[in-house]
Design an enzyme around this catalytic site. Structure first.
Site, PDB file in Angstrom:
ATOM      1  N   GLY A   1     -17.641  54.490  15.458  1.00 45.76           N
ATOM      2  CA  GLY A   1     -18.945  53.723  15.435  1.00 45.76           C
ATOM      3  C   GLY A   1     -19.457  52.884  16.663  1.00 45.76           C
TER       4      GLY A   1
ATOM      5  N   TYR B   1     -19.951  46.225  -0.972  1.00 46.85           N
ATOM      6  CA  TYR B   1     -19.496  46.041   0.646  1.00 46.85           C
ATOM      7  C   TYR B   1     -18.638  45.092   0.684  1.00 46.85           C
ATOM      8  CZ  TYR B   1     -20.297  44.858   5.351  1.00 46.85           C
ATOM      9  OH  TYR B   1     -20.089  44.685   6.691  1.00 46.85           O
TER      10      TYR B   1
END
Length: 327
Positions: free
Chosen positions: A44, A199
């Site tokens: 990422g 999350y």
């Protein structure tokens, strides 16, 4: 009077010395040890905090592999780094952490090259999509990408990491892990999907994975140092791409930018964990101010469930089964 004056002077000297020490402790990217070698692999890293990691490490002489799903974003990131530092050693590798086959293909390419990996930064993440989504392998998107994908990647890269004496693995968590709970009865949020709850669980799993990896490395003599970090509340596109620009969080990111610290600042805890000689395996690093939302690198607070060795080991073993890998 003389005694009082002496005590006053001593207190002044102690206060001044303390302030100087605090200033020294404000670790920045300029404190990264310079090197002419070392391979760093960062998931990422085409934008946001991951990009800042790549920029800082390449500026310090590391050979950096930028990783992401989009080749054009990878090329843009490399071009941006080269405009800042023409001599930077950076390359791009395509990988989708939401697809175990993509991870395996990336590892095969790296294994074929045979180069030892000195540093792996598990940074990529998905944050709070409003609807429940799944990875290519049927996992809830946040749990599957943030946790299972990185665990699968680390396990398969272990031989290349072990080729490098003193290799480090830094896994990026989040302050959201404080509200996370590992729910073994519904790991994939199939019964109930609440974006932030899912999350929080995924980022708690990231932290628990990092801590358990250190314990496993010590137990089996892998020679790998595993650490965790989090960026505080940083100004990246993660909120916009996950929850959406017009979500409450997305609008705060867009219209209230002063609430978020710059990405380069948010990258510091990870960079500290990755490079500082003073960083210790099995520790967790984050910003030092305002409830760990901003500031300079410091030891971060570990939530109580992440300290539960039984839960950690159960998650470790179950995650390997799900990812179809073994350490």
């Amino acid at each position: 009077m003389a005694t009082a004056a002496l005590l006053l002077l001593q207190n002044f000297a102690i206060t001044k010395t303390s302030k100087m020490q605090n200033e020294i402790k404000k670790w920045t990217a300029s404190d990264i040890p310079q090197t002419n070698s070392g391979l760093a692999v960062i998931t990422g890293s085409t934008e946001g905090v991951g990009y800042e990691d790549a920029l800082a490490l390449s500026s310090a002489g590391w050979n950096v592999v930028i990783m992401g799903r989009n080749a054009q974003k990878g090329a843009d990131a490399i071009d941006k780094i080269h405009r800042i530092n023409r001599k930077a050693k950076v390359s791009f590798e395509k990988i989708d952490l939401a697809n175990l086959s993509s991870i395996k293909a990336f590892v095969s390419r790296m294994t074929l090259k045979g180069q030892a990996i000195n540093l792996l930064i598990n940074n990529a993440g998905v944050m709070t999509p409003p609807k429940r989504l799944e990875t290519a392998d049927g996992f809830e998107l946040q749990f599957g990408t943030n946790h299972i994908g990185h665990l699968a990647l680390t396990a398969q890269l272990l031989p290349l990491l072990r080729k490098s004496p003193g290799a480090r693995v830094v896994t990026v968590s989040s302050v959201a892990n404080r509200a996370g709970i590992i729910n073994f009865d519904d790991l994939q949020s199939t019964s109930s999907y609440v974006p932030m709850k899912a999350y929080g669980q995924a980022k708690l799993a990231n932290l628990m994975f990092a801590l358990e990896l250190q314990r496993q490395s010590e137990k089996y003599g892998w020679g790998i140092t595993s650490l965790a970090s989090h960026p505080g509340v940083s100004r990246t596109n993660l909120l916009i791409t996950g929850a959406g620009r017009w979500s409450a969080a997305g609008m705060a990111r867009t219209f209230l930018p002063f609430l978020f610290q710059p990405s380069a600042q948010g990258a510091l805890p990870t960079l500290y964990a990755a490079t500082s000689p003073d960083a210790k395996g099995g520790l967790y690093y984050g910003p030092d101010k305002m409830g760990e939302t901003r500031g300079f690198p410091s030891v971060a607070k570990i939530p109580s469930q992440a300290k539960d060795l039984n839960v950690s080991l159960k998650l470790w073993e179950l995650s390997q089964e799900l990812a179809k890998v073994e350490f």
